[in-house]
Design an enzyme around this catalytic site. Structure first.
Site, PDB file in Angstrom:
ATOM      1  N   ASP A   1       8.998  -3.293  -4.500  1.00  0.00           N
ATOM      2  CA  ASP A   1       7.585  -2.889  -4.345  1.00  0.00           C
ATOM      3  C   ASP A   1       7.260  -1.746  -5.310  1.00  0.00           C
ATOM      4  O   ASP A   1       6.249  -1.780  -6.026  1.00  0.00           O
ATOM      5  CB  ASP A   1       7.315  -2.416  -2.909  1.00  0.00           C
ATOM      6  CG  ASP A   1       7.354  -3.549  -1.893  1.00  0.00           C
ATOM      7  OD1 ASP A   1       7.730  -4.673  -2.265  1.00  0.00           O
ATOM      8  OD2 ASP A   1       7.019  -3.301  -0.727  1.00  0.00           O
TER       9      ASP A   1
ATOM     10  N   SER B   1       0.825  -1.214   0.000  1.00  0.00           N
ATOM     11  CA  SER B   1       0.000   0.000   0.000  1.00  0.00           C
ATOM     12  C   SER B   1       0.860   1.265   0.000  1.00  0.00           C
ATOM     13  O   SER B   1       0.524   2.233  -0.696  1.00  0.00           O
ATOM     14  CB  SER B   1      -0.978   0.013   1.168  1.00  0.00           C
ATOM     15  OG  SER B   1      -0.268  -0.097   2.364  1.00  0.00           O
TER      16      SER B   1
END
Ligand code: MEV
Length: 310
Positions: A133, A90
């Site tokens: 990521d 996130s």
């Protein structure tokens, strides 16, 4: 920026193999999934995130993105299909989507610049990071990181003595079920915990290298479409991550319970909470098991686009 709204979105990611070891320059493989983080920005009288004013003590990823673009006061609104701290990227997704929106408000953006800036923001805020990521959220599809250049190179990144070659990875058709433990776990402290272990233990450094080797084996199995072997490699990777101290009782419970119905299962992301993934051809059964262990299951689609305008 004027009063106009600028919108973008970026996908969540799951790391298939190699988390934590990739921080030390070892290989890792990940995929973007069909859960997205949408971001909208407009100029405002004060900077805020979802209506909450930004201060020196909150929302550090958002503040770091605004600072990187020398943006004036900006209202940022996000809307996500997945929880924060779930191990699904996130903070990387919000960073990538926000940097693209800021660049869009000034002209245009390109995937590599967004991935590069997002890695810089994540390293600054997290303390220590790899580009996995942020590159996955920027590029989408599949990502393979290795220390040497291979075919399908997207970009190279470095930080102190570490260097990562980031490639597009062709991922076979496969069904992944995610199990969110419900316990959010920030990445920075988990990365710092592994660093303390690695700094003081030859054994931990060997485990990091073993994870790297295992990732390369898994990538070969993926290329052959050999899901049975890939699943076994993922389960072995989970055991090594547990030895590094980044699993949790909830993650171990969900991994063991889903294994009889899966090719393999492991924690994904930083661990300590967050989520596990199971590679399976029985998604309904695996979802039922995850629910029975108190987790929240998601069946996900892979081969999805990276950051895009909305
Ligand atoms: C977190 O999703 C992955 C880690 O390897 C940290 C990183 O690569 O920055 C734990």
């Amino acid at each position: 920026m004027s009063g106009r709204l600028w919108g973008t979105s970026a996908p969540a990611k799951v790391i298939l193999l190699g988390e934590h070891a990739v921080v030390y320059g070892q290989p890792a493989a990940s995929v973007a999934i069909d859960l997205r983080m949408r971001c909208r920005i407009r100029s405002a009288s004060i900077s805020s995130l979802n209506g909450m004013p930004l201060t020196a003590h909150n929302y550090s990823y958002v503040s770091a993105c605004l600072a990187k673009h020398d943006a004036g006061p900006t209202a940022v609104a996000t809307d996500s299909d997945f929880p924060s701290g779930s191990g699904l990227g996130s903070s990387a997704a919000v960073t990538v989507a926000l940097l693209a929106a800021l660049a869009r408000s000034k002209g245009n953006w390109d995937e590599e610049t967004v991935a590069r800036e997002a890695f810089e923001v994540e390293s600054e805020v997290q303390g220590r990071a790899s580009p996995i990521d942020t590159s996955t959220c920027a590029h989408g599809h599949g990502i393979l990181i290795t220390s040497e250049r291979r075919d399908h190179l997207l970009w190279e990144m470095s930080c102190d003595t570490r260097r990562w070659c980031v490639h597009d990875l062709k991922v076979p058709n496969m069904t992944l079920v995610i199990g969110f433990t419900g316990r959010s776990a920030p990445t920075g402290p988990m990365v710092a915990k592994v660093k303390r272990y690695v700094d003081h233990s030859t054994f931990a450094r060997e485990v990091i290298e073993d994870i790297g080797q295992m990732t390369l084996e898994g990538v070969k199995q993926m290329a052959k479409g050999d899901l049975e072997s890939l699943g076994r490699t993922m389960t072995r990777d989970h055991k090594l991550l547990a030895i590094l101290g980044v699993s949790s009782p909830e993650l171990d419970k969900m991994v063991s319970a889903t294994l009889p119905y899966s090719y393999g299962a492991k924690l994904t992301g930083a661990g300590g909470g967050g989520s596990m993934i199971a590679l399976t051809d029985r998604p309904e059964k695996v979802m039922e098991i995850i629910r029975s262990k108190g987790g929240k299951p998601y069946t996900v689609v892979t081969d999805v686009p990276g950051v895009k305008n909305e």
